[in-house]
Design a protein around this motif. Sequence first.
Motif, PDB file in Angstrom:
ATOM      1  N   GLU A  81      21.664  32.977  53.953  1.00 23.49           N
ATOM      2  CA  GLU A  81      20.625  32.780  54.974  1.00 23.49           C
ATOM      3  C   GLU A  81      19.331  32.282  54.343  1.00 23.49           C
ATOM      4  OE1 GLU A  81      20.227  36.283  57.397  1.00 23.49           O
ATOM      5  OE2 GLU A  81      21.862  35.560  58.686  1.00 23.49           O
ATOM      6  N   TYR A  82      19.049  32.733  53.112  1.00 25.96           N
ATOM      7  CA  TYR A  82      17.848  32.212  52.426  1.00 25.96           C
ATOM      8  C   TYR A  82      18.033  30.720  52.127  1.00 25.96           C
ATOM      9  CZ  TYR A  82      17.050  37.212  51.735  1.00 25.96           C
ATOM     10  OH  TYR A  82      16.886  38.554  51.936  1.00 25.96           O
ATOM     11  N   ALA A  83      19.275  30.334  51.837  1.00 24.38           N
ATOM     12  CA  ALA A  83      19.574  28.925  51.550  1.00 24.38           C
ATOM     13  C   ALA A  83      19.408  28.078  52.817  1.00 24.38           C
ATOM     14  CB  ALA A  83      20.991  28.796  51.003  1.00 24.38           C
ATOM     15  N   ILE A  84      19.888  28.595  53.957  1.00 21.37           N
ATOM     16  CA  ILE A  84      19.758  27.862  55.221  1.00 21.37           C
ATOM     17  C   ILE A  84      18.270  27.667  55.543  1.00 21.37           C
ATOM     18  CG2 ILE A  84      20.259  27.859  57.699  1.00 21.37           C
ATOM     19  CD1 ILE A  84      22.573  29.896  57.048  1.00 21.37           C
ATOM     20  N   GLU A  85      17.520  28.763  55.439  1.00 19.58           N
ATOM     21  CA  GLU A  85      16.086  28.700  55.757  1.00 19.58           C
ATOM     22  C   GLU A  85      15.376  27.684  54.858  1.00 19.58           C
ATOM     23  OE1 GLU A  85      14.370  30.171  58.258  1.00 19.58           O
ATOM     24  OE2 GLU A  85      12.552  29.163  57.554  1.00 19.58           O
ATOM     25  N   ALA A  86      15.694  27.709  53.562  1.00 12.63           N
ATOM     26  CA  ALA A  86      15.045  26.780  52.631  1.00 12.63           C
ATOM     27  C   ALA A  86      15.387  25.340  52.995  1.00 12.63           C
ATOM     28  CB  ALA A  86      15.480  27.087  51.195  1.00 12.63           C
ATOM     29  N   ALA A  87      16.646  25.097  53.358  1.00 11.04           N
ATOM     30  CA  ALA A  87      17.081  23.743  53.706  1.00 11.04           C
ATOM     31  C   ALA A  87      16.369  23.258  54.967  1.00 11.04           C
ATOM     32  CB  ALA A  87      18.595  23.725  53.907  1.00 11.04           C
ATOM     33  N   VAL A  88      16.316  24.141  55.976  1.00 12.55           N
ATOM     34  CA  VAL A  88      15.687  23.751  57.248  1.00 12.55           C
ATOM     35  C   VAL A  88      14.196  23.466  57.025  1.00 12.55           C
ATOM     36  CG1 VAL A  88      15.095  24.579  59.570  1.00 12.55           C
ATOM     37  CG2 VAL A  88      17.410  24.925  58.680  1.00 12.55           C
ATOM     38  N   GLN A  89      13.545  24.297  56.217  1.00 11.66           N
ATOM     39  CA  GLN A  89      12.113  24.059  55.941  1.00 11.66           C
ATOM     40  C   GLN A  89      11.897  22.726  55.228  1.00 11.66           C
ATOM     41  OE1 GLN A  89      10.074  27.295  54.015  1.00 11.66           O
ATOM     42  NE2 GLN A  89      10.676  28.783  55.570  1.00 11.66           N
ATOM     43  N   LEU A  90      12.761  22.408  54.262  1.00 13.19           N
ATOM     44  CA  LEU A  90      12.614  21.148  53.526  1.00 13.19           C
ATOM     45  C   LEU A  90      12.767  19.945  54.457  1.00 13.19           C
ATOM     46  CD1 LEU A  90      14.512  21.894  50.182  1.00 13.19           C
ATOM     47  CD2 LEU A  90      12.167  21.015  50.380  1.00 13.19           C
ATOM     48  N   VAL A  91      13.760  20.018  55.351  1.00 17.49           N
ATOM     49  CA  VAL A  91      14.013  18.903  56.263  1.00 17.49           C
ATOM     50  C   VAL A  91      12.914  18.806  57.327  1.00 17.49           C
ATOM     51  CG1 VAL A  91      15.598  18.161  58.083  1.00 17.49           C
ATOM     52  CG2 VAL A  91      16.463  18.665  55.796  1.00 17.49           C
ATOM     53  N   GLU A  92      12.369  19.962  57.742  1.00 16.15           N
ATOM     54  CA  GLU A  92      11.243  19.932  58.690  1.00 16.15           C
ATOM     55  C   GLU A  92      10.061  19.178  58.086  1.00 16.15           C
ATOM     56  OE1 GLU A  92      12.063  24.002  61.309  1.00 16.15           O
ATOM     57  OE2 GLU A  92      10.693  24.086  59.613  1.00 16.15           O
ATOM     58  N   LYS A  93       9.867  19.338  56.776  1.00 13.65           N
ATOM     59  CA  LYS A  93       8.731  18.678  56.115  1.00 13.65           C
ATOM     60  C   LYS A  93       9.037  17.242  55.714  1.00 13.65           C
ATOM     61  CE  LYS A  93       6.462  22.474  53.789  1.00 13.65           C
ATOM     62  NZ  LYS A  93       7.486  23.189  53.036  1.00 13.65           N
TER      63      LYS A  93
END
Lengths: 316, 256
Positions: free
Chosen positions: B39-51
């Motif tokens: 879940e930490y990996a998903i969150e990190a990925a989503v944040q990177l793509v949001e930016k």
Amino acid sequence: MANIGVLIEIEGGELKATNFGVITAASEQGKNDVYAIVMEGAAEAVKDQLSAYGAGKIVAADADGLAASPDLQAAVLGAAIQEYSLVGLVGLASARGRDVFARLAAAQGLPMAADCVAVDFAAKTVQKSHFSGKTVATIRLDAEVVLATIRPNAIEPVNAPVEAEVLQFAPAVSGPGRVSIVEAKLSGSDKMDLTEAGVIITGGRPIGSAENYKILEECAAALGSAAVGASRAAVDAGFAPHSMQVGQTGKTVSPKLYIGCGLSGSVQHFAGMKTSKVIVAINTDKDAPIFEKCDYGIIGDLFEVVPALTEALKEK
Amino acid sequence: MQIYVCVKHVPDTAANIKIAGENGYNDSTCKFIANPYDEYAIEAAVQLVEKQGGEVVIVTVGPEAALATMRGAMAMGAHRGILVKVDGQFLDSDITSQALKAAIEKDGAPDLILMGKGAVDTEGFQTQYRLAAAMNLPVINEVLKLTVDGGKAVAEREIGAGSREVLEAPTPCVLGATKGLNEPRYPKFPDIMKAKKKAVQQFTLADLGIDAAGAKSELLKLEPVPERSGAKILEGSTRDRVVELVRILREEEKVL
Ligand SMILES: Cc1cc2nc3c(=O)[nH]c(=O)nc-3n(C[C@H](O)[C@H](O)[C@H](O)COP(=O)(O)OP(=O)(O)OC[C@H]3O[C@@H](n4cnc5c(N)ncnc54)[C@H](O)[C@@H]3O)c2cc1C
Ligand SMILES: Nc1ncnc2c1ncn2[C@@H]1O[C@H](COP(=O)(O)O)[C@@H](O)[C@H]1O
């Protein structure tokens, strides 16, 4: 006699005491020849300490840029397997051990088991936790070399002195991997890492503030080489840093003695400390679940019991 | 950025694991979740793509039931999924990494592959490294701080007692996330509804040309860890009890 290698860990110039249990596991009561692999340039300095537990060959391993490249460290271990015809290679399941052994296994296409509590080199089997400490799995590693990391303190070190010699080992391993360690941010404190500690005293949510951990620090000092831990509830409340968290999403520890103060006894906390030898709980609630799963209990307020325990420890 | 996140479908950490046979467990009575570290990996990925823009693809090797777990991951903001269907409860991490590699390579060219630091069921702590080696990519595990910029990942990991080390690797690379990296978001109802419509491609191991018979590690036995039978409660005044405890720890248990 089988040749078994052990990756030795030295931190801040000090040989970790948890190395000795790994040597004991490698030697299998003197059945095997133990090759202790030292990468920090300290082979001569630690020779006598290592041989006291049964390591007869101290391998002084070196390569250019070794310290900054975990892939190179794995390559040196791979070369040592060849050079010394090792049929087993074990190390601590520490931050470094877990990392380097996984790199080695992946690079060599060998099976590997992490965080084991027992290893049998002849049978090529290991025992390790599955499901956050709820079950123990026996796994067979079908390969020429048994690769495993061992949970710190899981195997009691046995003093078994042998004559030792230092072997210089500078294998021709190719260039640094693409991952490099660019900086070490040392915490600056001389606090012992939880996973290394033989005794741990932990404070849960009712500790109430960061300052209040002082009473546990004082008790830890009286216990002698003890470390202080925290529950996730205490970490999430900001009373302690995550590096102090014990449990499924924190550290897995296996000390001789674990004293839990103000812990309810959650499944996730126990996942990280269940294999402790003796567990003591201090809790105000006689019905707290932790009393069902520990060895000794004191029903009482930790703010009263812990200072009293510190005093009692200081006597004699 | 094209980011693949490998998410394992695992029993809830609070689930009571009932052993079945020599080396299995009864999975029909457990609730399953996304591996907490993933879940930490998903969150990190989503944040990177949001930016930085791009796409997040969830890749899972697991049973059909893992689809529900993947929907949960997509509700957190991932765009679509790939499921490699397998039957057994335990799959060798080498075979798993081959399946992940084949699924990712069939789909596209990763800029980043994010994973968890380890799976809470088998506690293998190695699939990231095997996937990285198979794809010839650098790997950093147990990442609790991360910046990805200009073709480079800079990651921090703990090395003991609160000390950390900073590592660098060029992208594309494989990163294993751990607690501390971020706070995984709770999906909101509209996100959960939207996730139901997101595409999930499905393959079998055979579709990807992988043979599970090549496994080099074998689970021989699974046994419950015996619970302690309950505490010996010490009685008397506070003073009497702590003195007695110290005596027991020193003389009987010999742990001090
Ligand atoms: C996916 C997941 C992962 C998790 N990972 C972890 C983990 O790694 N580590 C972890 O610890 N938890 C973890 N948890 C959280 C866990 O479920 C519990 O919520 C947590 O461990 C409870 O912390 P606690 O025992 O300190 O607090 P509480 O549950 O609040 O218990 C406090 C106890 O202290 C007693 N008490 C109160 N006042 C006093 C006093 N003055 N003196 C003595 N006793 C007192 C109370 O009777 C009570 O039993 C995780 C949860 C989930 C869902
Ligand atoms: N079956 C799987 N499907 C998807 N990802 C997986 C699978 N198994 C392992 N992983 C990934 O690899 C990481 C390490 O797993 P492990 O080596 O099993 O502890 C996990 O946190 C996941 O990100």
